[in-house]
Design a protein around this motif. Structure first.
Motif, PDB file in Angstrom:
ATOM      1  N   LYS A 224     -10.850 -33.344 -69.609  1.00 57.49           N
ATOM      2  CA  LYS A 224     -11.485 -33.659 -70.586  1.00 57.49           C
ATOM      3  C   LYS A 224     -10.723 -33.308 -71.716  1.00 57.49           C
ATOM      4  CE  LYS A 224     -16.112 -33.373 -68.396  1.00 57.49           C
ATOM      5  NZ  LYS A 224     -17.252 -32.563 -68.435  1.00 57.49           N
ATOM      6  N   SER A 244     -15.009 -37.615 -70.426  1.00 58.02           N
ATOM      7  CA  SER A 244     -16.138 -37.161 -71.338  1.00 58.02           C
ATOM      8  C   SER A 244     -16.572 -38.209 -72.246  1.00 58.02           C
ATOM      9  CB  SER A 244     -15.709 -35.883 -72.267  1.00 58.02           C
ATOM     10  OG  SER A 244     -14.480 -36.272 -73.133  1.00 58.02           O
ATOM     11  N   SER A 246     -17.316 -41.310 -71.391  1.00 56.51           N
ATOM     12  CA  SER A 246     -17.867 -42.473 -70.562  1.00 56.51           C
ATOM     13  C   SER A 246     -18.956 -42.081 -69.969  1.00 56.51           C
ATOM     14  CB  SER A 246     -16.754 -42.991 -69.650  1.00 56.51           C
ATOM     15  OG  SER A 246     -17.464 -43.793 -68.886  1.00 56.51           O
ATOM     16  N   ASP A 247     -20.077 -43.052 -69.827  1.00 58.84           N
ATOM     17  CA  ASP A 247     -21.360 -42.858 -68.995  1.00 58.84           C
ATOM     18  C   ASP A 247     -20.865 -43.114 -67.452  1.00 58.84           C
ATOM     19  OD1 ASP A 247     -20.868 -45.619 -69.223  1.00 58.84           O
ATOM     20  OD2 ASP A 247     -23.002 -45.766 -69.806  1.00 58.84           O
ATOM     21  N   LYS A 248     -19.674 -43.371 -67.379  1.00 59.31           N
ATOM     22  CA  LYS A 248     -19.431 -43.560 -65.782  1.00 59.31           C
ATOM     23  C   LYS A 248     -18.779 -42.271 -65.207  1.00 59.31           C
ATOM     24  CE  LYS A 248     -17.965 -48.495 -66.394  1.00 59.31           C
ATOM     25  NZ  LYS A 248     -17.178 -49.474 -66.378  1.00 59.31           N
ATOM     26  N   SER A 249     -18.804 -42.340 -64.017  1.00 62.10           N
ATOM     27  CA  SER A 249     -18.174 -41.077 -63.112  1.00 62.10           C
ATOM     28  C   SER A 249     -16.798 -41.183 -63.297  1.00 62.10           C
ATOM     29  CB  SER A 249     -18.746 -40.881 -61.831  1.00 62.10           C
ATOM     30  OG  SER A 249     -18.205 -42.239 -60.819  1.00 62.10           O
TER      31      SER A 249
END
Length: 374
Positions: A224, A244, A246-249
Motif C-alpha cells: 500500500k 489501496s 482498487s475495489d478488487k482484492s
C-alpha cells in the motif's frame, strides 16, 4: 577457562512490561559459560519483530532486553569454544546448526533439533547472562542485540569477514536474509516462474532479490506504500500493485497482471492475518505454492480450506530456511562483496540512547531499515 571472568556493566534497551516504551539502562552481563561467547555489539537494526516483542511475541516474559538483529566482535570465549576467538567478527542468529541431527543433514529444513529456535527468552541451559539491579533479564530469541554486550551460545553464531559493512551484516542477521532464503531455500523458485511478494519491507525486498537470483521471469510486489515501488525495482521487481486504490482484492489484481491466472509462488511477508488467504489465492490452481514468513502477536489465522483443496501448497518458513553456517555464510559472502544492493535498505540511523525514536521512524513511509549505533 574464559578469557575474562569479570561481570561487565553496560547500557541496554529494556522493556519492563507489555506495551511499555523501551528505556536505556545499565545492566550487568556475566562472563560466558563453556560453549558461549560474550560479544561487544557494534551495530544493530530494527524490524517489525521488535515491535511484536514489546507486545508479548514470541514470548511474554519481562523485563526484556530488546533486539535480535546485529553484528559485533567476540570479547571473550568459554573454555569449550574452539572455532571462535577474541576479536572475531560475528553475526548472532536465532537458528542453530549442529550439522549432525536428522534435520541438519536434510535439505528439507533448517530447523536444527539439537539447537532449536528458543522462545524461552533464556540461554540453552534455561538461565540468563543478563541482569538489571539483581533481577534476571530475558531476551527476545537467542540474544539481545540492543545491548552493548551480550552472551550467545556459539552454535547460534556465524563468523564473517571483518571487511563486511556492519549495517549490511546486521540486515542479514534476520530480515533481508529471511526473505532471500525463502525464495532460494524454502520455495526453491524455478527459473522462468512467476512470483508475488506481499509486503515490501526488508523481508519482502529480500524475497524479491532471492526470486531474481533464482531466475524468476515476473516478480510482482504488493504494498500500500507507493514509495516501495522504486525500492522494489532496485532489487528485481518487475510489476508493482498498490491495492489501496482498487475495489478488487490483491489476489485478483495479481492475477490480472499475470494474464488472468495465479502466480507460481507467493510470499506473505507482512504477518497480517487476512493477507495469508489472499496470498494463497494469488497462486495457480493445482500447483501454486505460498511461503508464510510474516508473524506477529496475532497468530491464529482462519484458513481458506477451499483454496488449499484446489491443489495449492502452504509452507511456513523460519529464517527463510537458511542454515546458520551452510547457507547464511553464502549470503554473508555476497554481502561482503557488495553483490546485493543492501545500501537501499538503510534509510535511518539512531544512537542506542534514542531507541524509541527508532520505533517512530519505522512508521514513516520512507523507512525501510533503522540502524542502531552502539
Amino acid at each position: 577457562m574464559s578469557s575474562t571472568t569479570q561481570v561487565i556493566t553496560c547500557k541496554a534497551a529494556i522493556c519492563w512490561e507489555v506495551g511499555k516504551p523501551a528505556t536505556v539502562e545499565e545492566i550487568q552481563v556475566d562472563p560466558p559459560k563453556a560453549t558461549e561467547v560474550r560479544v561487544k555489539m557494534l551495530c544493530a537494526s530494527l524490524c517489525h519483530t521488535d515491535i511484536s516483542s514489546i507486545q508479548g511475541f514470541p514470548h511474554n516474559k519481562f523485563p526484556l532486553a530488546l533486539g535480535h538483529e546485529g553484528v559485533g566482535f567476540v570479547e571473550s570465549v568459554g573454555d569449550e569454544v574452539k572455532n571462535l576467538k577474541e576479536g572475531d567478527l560475528i553475526i548472532p542468529t536465532y537458528v542453530g546448526e549442529c550439522k549432525k541431527c536428522e534435520n541438519c543433514v536434510s535439505v528439507k529444513t533448517n530447523l536444527c533439533l539439537t539447537y532449536p529456535v528458543r522462545f524461552t527468552g533464556l540461554m540453552p541451559d534455561n538461565t540468563s547472562r543478563l541482569s538489571i539491579r539483581g533481577q534476571r533479564l530475558y531476551h527476545v530469541l537467542s540474544c539481545a542485540t540492543w545491548s552493548e554486550y551480550v552472551v550467545v551460545d556459539v552454535n547460534y553464531l556465524l563468523k564473517v569477514d571483518p571487511s563486511i559493512n556492519l549495517a549490511y551484516a546486521s540486515f542479514i542477521s534476520c530480515g533481508f536474509a529471511t526473505g532471500y532464503g525463502a525464495a532460494w531455500k524454502e520455495a526453491r523458485v524455478k527459473s522462468g516462474s512467476t512470483v508475488a511478494v506481499f509486503g515490501l519491507g526488508a523481508v519482502g525486498l529480500g524475497a524479491i532479490s532471492g526470486a531474481k537470483m533464482m531466475g524468476a521471469s515476473k516478480i510482482i510486489g504488493v504494498d500500500k506504500n507507493e514509495m516501495k515501488r522504486e525500492k522494489g525495482e532496485v532489487f528485481g521487481l518487475t510489476h508493482f500493485i498498490n491495492p489501496s486504490g482498487s475495489d478488487k482484492s490483491a489476489s485478483e489484481l495479481v492475477k490480472e497482471v499475470n494474464g488472468g491466472i495465479g502466480v507460481d509462488y507467493s510470499f506473505e511477508c507482512t504477518g497480517v492475518p487476512s493477507l495469508l488467504n489472499v496470498s494463497i489465492e494469488a497462486t495457480k490452481l493445482g500447483t501454486g505454492k505460498t511461503i508464510a514468513i510474516g508473524s506477529g502477536v496475532e497468530n491464529i489465522v482462519p484458513l481458506d480450506l477451499i483454496a488449499i483443496i484446489f491443489g495449492r501448497t502452504l509452507k511456513g518458513s523460519v529464517f527463510g530456511g537458511l542454515k546458520t553456517i551452510s547457507d547464511l555464510s553464502i549470503v554473508a559472502d555476497k554481502c561482503q562483496k557488495e553483490e546485493l544492493p543492501l545500501h537501499e535498505l538503510l534509510t535511518h540511523e539512531v544512537p542506542l540512547s534514542e531507541i524509541n525514536k527508532a520505533f517512530e521512524l519505522l512508521k514513516q513511509p520512507n523507512c525501510v531499515k533503522v540502524v542502531i549505533k552502539m
